[in-house]
Structure formats: structure tokens, C-alpha cells
Design a protein around this motif. Structure first.
Motif, mmCIF file in Angstrom:
data_model
loop_
_atom_site.group_PDB
_atom_site.id
_atom_site.type_symbol
_atom_site.label_atom_id
_atom_site.label_comp_id
_atom_site.label_asym_id
_atom_site.label_seq_id
_atom_site.Cartn_x
_atom_site.Cartn_y
_atom_site.Cartn_z
ATOM 1 N N ASP A 177 0.865 -1.182 0.000
ATOM 2 C CA ASP A 177 0.000 0.000 0.000
ATOM 3 C C ASP A 177 0.901 1.232 0.000
ATOM 4 N N LYS A 178 0.865 2.015 -1.092
ATOM 5 C CA LYS A 178 1.765 3.167 -1.219
ATOM 6 C C LYS A 178 1.567 4.183 -0.100
ATOM 7 N N ARG A 179 0.311 4.419 0.274
ATOM 8 C CA ARG A 179 0.055 5.400 1.339
ATOM 9 C C ARG A 179 0.594 4.902 2.673
ATOM 10 N N LEU A 180 0.483 3.604 2.908
ATOM 11 C CA LEU A 180 0.999 3.018 4.145
ATOM 12 C C LEU A 180 2.528 3.094 4.178
ATOM 13 N N GLU A 181 3.156 2.854 3.032
ATOM 14 C CA GLU A 181 4.620 2.941 2.942
ATOM 15 C C GLU A 181 5.092 4.363 3.217
ATOM 16 N N ARG A 182 4.358 5.348 2.660
ATOM 17 C CA ARG A 182 4.720 6.744 2.899
ATOM 18 C C ARG A 182 4.529 7.110 4.372
ATOM 19 N N ARG A 183 3.497 6.588 4.984
ATOM 20 C CA ARG A 183 3.257 6.844 6.409
ATOM 21 C C ARG A 183 4.348 6.214 7.263
ATOM 22 N N LEU A 184 4.819 5.040 6.869
ATOM 23 C CA LEU A 184 5.911 4.407 7.603
ATOM 24 C C LEU A 184 7.143 5.301 7.601
ATOM 25 N N LEU A 185 7.467 5.880 6.435
ATOM 26 C CA LEU A 185 8.643 6.730 6.331
ATOM 27 C C LEU A 185 8.474 8.023 7.134
ATOM 28 N N THR A 186 7.316 8.641 7.057
ATOM 29 C CA THR A 186 7.118 9.898 7.788
ATOM 30 C C THR A 186 7.095 9.661 9.295
ATOM 31 N N THR A 187 6.419 8.592 9.731
ATOM 32 C CA THR A 187 6.401 8.263 11.159
ATOM 33 C C THR A 187 7.796 7.875 11.637
ATOM 34 N N GLY A 188 8.487 7.067 10.838
ATOM 35 C CA GLY A 188 9.844 6.665 11.206
ATOM 36 C C GLY A 188 10.782 7.852 11.306
ATOM 37 N N ALA A 189 10.640 8.815 10.399
ATOM 38 C CA ALA A 189 11.486 10.003 10.422
ATOM 39 C C ALA A 189 11.249 10.818 11.691
ATOM 40 N N LYS A 190 9.997 10.917 12.105
ATOM 41 C CA LYS A 190 9.687 11.657 13.334
ATOM 42 C C LYS A 190 10.249 10.942 14.563
ATOM 43 N N LEU A 191 10.127 9.628 14.605
ATOM 44 C CA LEU A 191 10.673 8.863 15.728
ATOM 45 C C LEU A 191 12.203 8.908 15.729
ATOM 46 N N ALA A 192 12.819 8.909 14.537
ATOM 47 C CA ALA A 192 14.278 8.981 14.444
ATOM 48 C C ALA A 192 14.798 10.333 14.917
ATOM 49 N N ALA A 193 14.018 11.387 14.688
ATOM 50 C CA ALA A 193 14.435 12.730 15.101
ATOM 51 C C ALA A 193 14.409 12.884 16.623
ATOM 52 N N ARG A 194 13.480 12.167 17.275
ATOM 53 C CA ARG A 194 13.353 12.268 18.740
ATOM 54 C C ARG A 194 13.201 10.858 19.292
ATOM 55 N N THR B 299 -0.387 11.649 15.283
ATOM 56 C CA THR B 299 -0.334 10.617 16.321
ATOM 57 C C THR B 299 -1.303 9.487 15.992
ATOM 58 N N LYS B 300 -2.528 9.839 15.617
ATOM 59 C CA LYS B 300 -3.513 8.821 15.248
ATOM 60 C C LYS B 300 -3.033 8.015 14.041
ATOM 61 N N ALA B 301 -2.419 8.701 13.072
ATOM 62 C CA ALA B 301 -1.918 8.010 11.881
ATOM 63 C C ALA B 301 -0.816 7.018 12.251
ATOM 64 N N TYR C 148 -0.464 5.433 15.176
ATOM 65 C CA TYR C 148 -1.082 4.284 15.837
ATOM 66 C C TYR C 148 -1.799 3.388 14.822
ATOM 67 N N ARG C 149 -2.426 3.989 13.826
ATOM 68 C CA ARG C 149 -3.081 3.187 12.785
ATOM 69 C C ARG C 149 -2.046 2.415 11.964
ATOM 70 N N LEU C 150 -0.887 3.035 11.752
ATOM 71 C CA LEU C 150 0.195 2.360 11.023
ATOM 72 C C LEU C 150 0.584 1.053 11.701
ATOM 73 N N PHE C 151 0.809 1.097 13.007
ATOM 74 C CA PHE C 151 1.257 -0.095 13.724
ATOM 75 C C PHE C 151 0.122 -1.090 13.960
ATOM 76 N N ALA C 152 -1.128 -0.626 13.821
ATOM 77 C CA ALA C 152 -2.276 -1.526 13.974
ATOM 78 C C ALA C 152 -2.639 -2.214 12.665
ATOM 79 N N ASN C 153 -2.116 -1.724 11.543
ATOM 80 C CA ASN C 153 -2.457 -2.279 10.237
ATOM 81 C C ASN C 153 -1.788 -3.647 10.042
ATOM 82 N N ALA C 154 -2.577 -4.634 9.640
ATOM 83 C CA ALA C 154 -2.058 -5.992 9.473
ATOM 84 C C ALA C 154 -0.975 -6.078 8.401
ATOM 85 N N LYS C 155 -0.950 -5.118 7.465
ATOM 86 C CA LYS C 155 0.071 -5.123 6.418
ATOM 87 C C LYS C 155 1.439 -4.650 6.927
#
Length: 465
Positions: free
Chosen positions: A26-43, A58-60, A62-69
Motif C-alpha cells: 500500500d503506497k500510502r501506508l509505505e509513505r506513512r511508515l517513512l514519515t512516522t519513522g522520520a519523526k521517531l528517528a528525530a526524537r 499521532t492517530k496516523a 497508531y493506525r500504522l502499527f495496527a495495520n495488518a500489512k
């Protein structure tokens, strides 16, 4: 996948490179992984809520880590590919294996946790086993294998005899064999791979698998096995009869409130052939190895536990120089303990309040990669201090750091070195850089990294070009 996203480039260019070919379906899920990962990497040491910019982010997350994919295996897969790329050109590499426990007892609402520690401690959490790939100089190239699992609730009710009767693949000790196979698959075939493990990895089946895969092992002996050649007897007694081939000064680590110290040890070595345990003799033959005994024979009076290591290796040991080299290799093993400290203390993974183990697993996979990056950056400053800082920082990050450190609006056209920027980041984290302080460690670096994140964000706000 499409990573043309200015927000990603500004947040964390290295993470985009590391995971650019992640395949979640899922392209949108992959993009969310990168944006969330970048924020976690920064702090890295703050909670998901603190790392994300607002409630929508924040909700996005949590939804990322809850997604079965979003699975841990899919997140680690591109990192393994980058690790393999970084391993190219190295003639010899070390896969250092170790286990650590993730304690979530203080999060009783998290579903699916299992027992850790002893039955009396009543702790709950997960078990993490990592294989960290390192160069001969001790620079971590990335993860070569990682497995996270939960023990069954009634694990402690099994007797030791019942556990011994389990097939190898059903025992927890199978983690060493799985990691060996995975590490060998990650490392380019032309490189000599030497897997290093502590006394828990003294498994006859592990030596047998290494022989079948054509790879090397170096482990600390725990079992006083039967030796059948060239001398007959038990391993420790046989090695104690060998002549001392030399002496060596080693550093004994701090323990029980006592500081680290210099210790004078004697060194003995010999080829040995170990007899397979009784229950394995039908499928496994005798195992030819080399043994190195490192022993502190005249410890100080206040030392109750003198140093004594008995190392077993598949790599030939024919001289005192060979023995010293094997001892030095085993000394690299402590690096994975530092890595696990970065993951737990620097990245605060045990503070994560996710609803279930299924959601924790992809989160831990992502933070494990971020922890490697922090650890790698710390050691790169020691191994290649004159390298350009663009290896570790994006353009806006080093410019913001330079301007803040020098209290100036003018930044040089030529980037500073890795050694310089790592020192400045460490100073942001409280490192004093006094004459006898030595190089900065990971603790001050991860503290400084979080401050740099805010400084770099402010720089971008005032220098959008």
C-alpha cells in the motif's frame, strides 16, 4: 515506491534511503511508515505522542502499527538489504548474537505478553534476539538477523528434563541457529563470516550447523564436554594441562560496584575434538575445534572472581598471535550489549504503550533500525573522524548545528567532518569535552540528537530554501 516528498527529505534523508524499497502492499501506508519513522528517528527517546507533530499525526502512527500489512518482517527486509550493501568489499565480518528481555510489566493493558525472568519475579514482556553485523574494526553495519517472541504463559511449569526432551527447533536455543542461517544469507558469499556468542551459545548443534553452512564460529564455552582427541578427558582439565604460550593485559569490565581494571592473564591454546552429546551421536559426529583458555592466575586480593574465559572456535589457532587475535575478536561481543542499551534506554522502547504484541512488533522493528543508526554514528566518529559529515547529517542539519555551535549566521561552503559534528551533538547532550574525557558515548549523543532535531527544524523554518 514513490518517495518524492519534501517533508521526508527534510525530516530524515537517511531513513528514506534505508527503507526506500519497503513493500507493505500500500503506497500510502509505505509513505506513512517513512514519515512516522522520520519523526521517531528525530526524537528517539520520546513517546509516539511527543514525536508526532499533532493529534492527526499521532492517530496516523497508531493506525500504522495496527495495520495488518505493517509487519516487522517487511520493515526489516529493506534494512537487511542495506546491511548487505554496506558489507560489500569486506573480507571478514562478525555477526555478534545476543538476547535481551523487553519488560512491559508496567503496561498490564498490553495484550499478548508472556513471562520473562523467573517465576518468582512475575514479570511480563517479550524476548529479543539480535545478530549485529560488524567490521573487524568494530563498526556496526546493521542488523543481520532479529527475532522477537513471547513465551507461552505456562513456560515456567515445564521441568528441566521436559525441556531437554523437546526437539531442537522447539527450544528457545533454536534462536542461535535461526540467526546463524539468516546472518549467512545477509552477508555476501565472498566474505568470511564469524559468528560470536556468549556462553549461552555453546550448543553442539550450532557448531554442526556452522560446519554444514561453511561458516565460522567463536563462542565462550559453558559445557565441560568430553574431548576425544588429541587428548582424552574433560575440556577444562585438558586445557589446564596445556603449556602457557604467553601473557596478556586485558581490561576486566566493571562489576558489582567495582570499577573496570587491568588484568594480567595467561593464555593457553590447543586443537581439540569434542564428542557429541549422547542424544545427538546418531546424527552428529565428533567436532574438531580450537580452544583458547584465558585465565587470571594471580588476581588482586579484593577480586573474588578472577577472569577465566574458555573460547571455542572453528578458526585455526596455531600460535600465540592467533590466540590473541581470537581474544580480541571475542572482545567485540560487548558491542551488542551497548546496542541493546541504545534500543532500550536511548530509544525508550519499553515505554511504548501500544495495545497488543501485534502492534509492538512492527514498532520494535522500526526502532531497532533507528537504534542501529545512533550506535553506528557514535562509532563512525571514532573510526572515520575525518570523513565528511554528510555521511551522517542532511545539509540543513549540519548547517543548523554549525550555526548554533558557533553562534553565527554564516556557515561554510565545505561541510565539517564527522568527528566535529558528533562532538558538537554530544555537547548538546551534556558532554563536557574535557581533556581526559575520552570520546563521547551513546548516552550524550542520543540526548544531543533530540536537541539537534529542534534546532534543525527551526533552521528550516527560517531558511526554507
Amino acid at each position: 515506491m514513490d518517495t518524492e516528498n519534501p517533508e521526508l527529505d527534510e525530516l530524515s534523508a537517511w531513513l528514506v534511503h534505508e527503507l526506500h524499497d519497503v513493500a507493505l502492499g500500500d503506497k500510502r501506508l509505505e509513505r506513512r511508515l517513512l514519515t512516522t519513522g522520520a519523526k521517531l528517528a528525530a526524537r528517539p527517546s520520546v513517546s509516539i505522542n511527543q514525536a508526532c507533530a499533532d493529534w492527526a499525526d499521532t492517530k496516523a502512527a497508531y493506525r500504522l502499527f495496527a495495520n495488518a500489512k505493517t509487519t516487522a518482517e517487511k520493515i526489516r527486509a529493506p534494512h537487511y538489504r542495506r546491511t548487505r550493501e554496506r558489507a560489500r568489499g569486506h573480507k571478514r565480518l562478525f555477526a555478534i548474537q545476543d538476547t535481551t528481555y523487553l519488560n512491559y510489566t508496567h503496561h498490564p493493558s498490553t495484550k499478548g505478553l508472556g513471562p520473562i525472568g523467573t517465576a518468582q519475579q512475575k514479570l511480563s514482556g517479550m524476548i529479543l534476539h539480535t545478530s549485529l553485523l560488524m567490521t573487524e574494526q568494530g563498526l556496526p553495519l546493521g542488523l543481520a538477523s532479529q527475532e522477537i517472541w513471547v513465551r507461552p504463559p505456562k513456560m515456567h511449569q515445564r521441568t528441566a528434563a521436559a525441556r531437554r526432551k523437546l526437539p531442537t527447533e522447539a527450544k528457545e536455543s533454536a534462536k542461535w541457529l535461526k540467526a546463524l542461517r539468516q546472518s549467512r544469507a545477509v552477508v555476501p558469499p565472498e566474505a568470511q563470516l564469524i559468528t560470536i556468542g556468549d556462553s549461552e551459545s555453546d550448543l553442539f548443534a550450532l557448531f554442526d550447523l556452522a560446519r554444514a553452512l561453511g561458516t565460522e564460529l567463536l563462542v565462550r564455552a559453558a559445557q565441560n564436554r568430553s574431548v576425544c582427541a588429541p587428548e582424552v578427558g574433560r575440556l577444562w582439565e585438558v586445557m589446564g594441562r596445556q603449556a602457557v604460550c604467553g601473557q596478556l593485559q586485558v581490561v576486566a569490565s566493571a562489576r558489582k560496584g567495582k570499577p573496570k581494571r587491568q588484568a594480567l592473564v595467561t593464555v593457553r591454546f590447543a586443537p581439540v575434538s569434542l564428542k557429541a552429546p549422547q542424544h545427538l551421536r546418531k546424527t552428529m559426529g565428533d567436532m574438531p575445534l580450537y580452544a583458547v583458555l584465558v585465565q587470571e592466575e594471580a588476581p588482586p586480593r579484593d577480586v573474588s572472581s578472577p577472569l577465566c574465559w574458555l573460547l571455542l572456535t572453528t578458526v585455526p589457532v596455531d600460535s600465540f598471535a592467533d590466540a590473541v587475535e581470537r581474544i580480541r575478536w571475542y572482545g567485540l561481543r560487548w558491542q551488542i550489549e551497548v546496542y541493546h542499551k541504545v534500543l532500550k534506554s536511548g530509544c525508550g522502547v519499553e515505554k511504548a504503550q501500544l495495545a497488543s504484541v501485534e502492534r509492538l512488533l512492527p514498532y520494535l522493528a522500526l526502532l531497532s533500525i533507528i537504534a542501529w543508526r545512533l550506535f553506528w554514528m557514535t562509532l563512525l566518529a571514532r573510526h572515520a573522524p575525518e570523513a565528511p559529515c554528510t555521511l551522517v547529517l542532511a545539509a540543513h542539519e549540519w548547517r543548523a548545528l554549525y550555526a548554533f555551535h558557533h553562534k553565527t549566521h554564516q556557515v561554510p561552503a565545505r561541510p565539517p567532518t564527522v568527528g566535529q559534528v558528533v562532538l558538537w551533538i554530544a555537547r548538546l547532550g551534556g558532554f563536557l569535552a574535557r581533556k581526559n574525557d575520552g570520546p563521547p558515548g551513546v548516552t550524550v549523543l542520543w540526548r544531543g540528537w533530540q536537541r539537534l532535531s529542534d534546532i534543525a527544524a527551526a533552521w528550516l523554518a527560517f531558511h526554507p530554501s
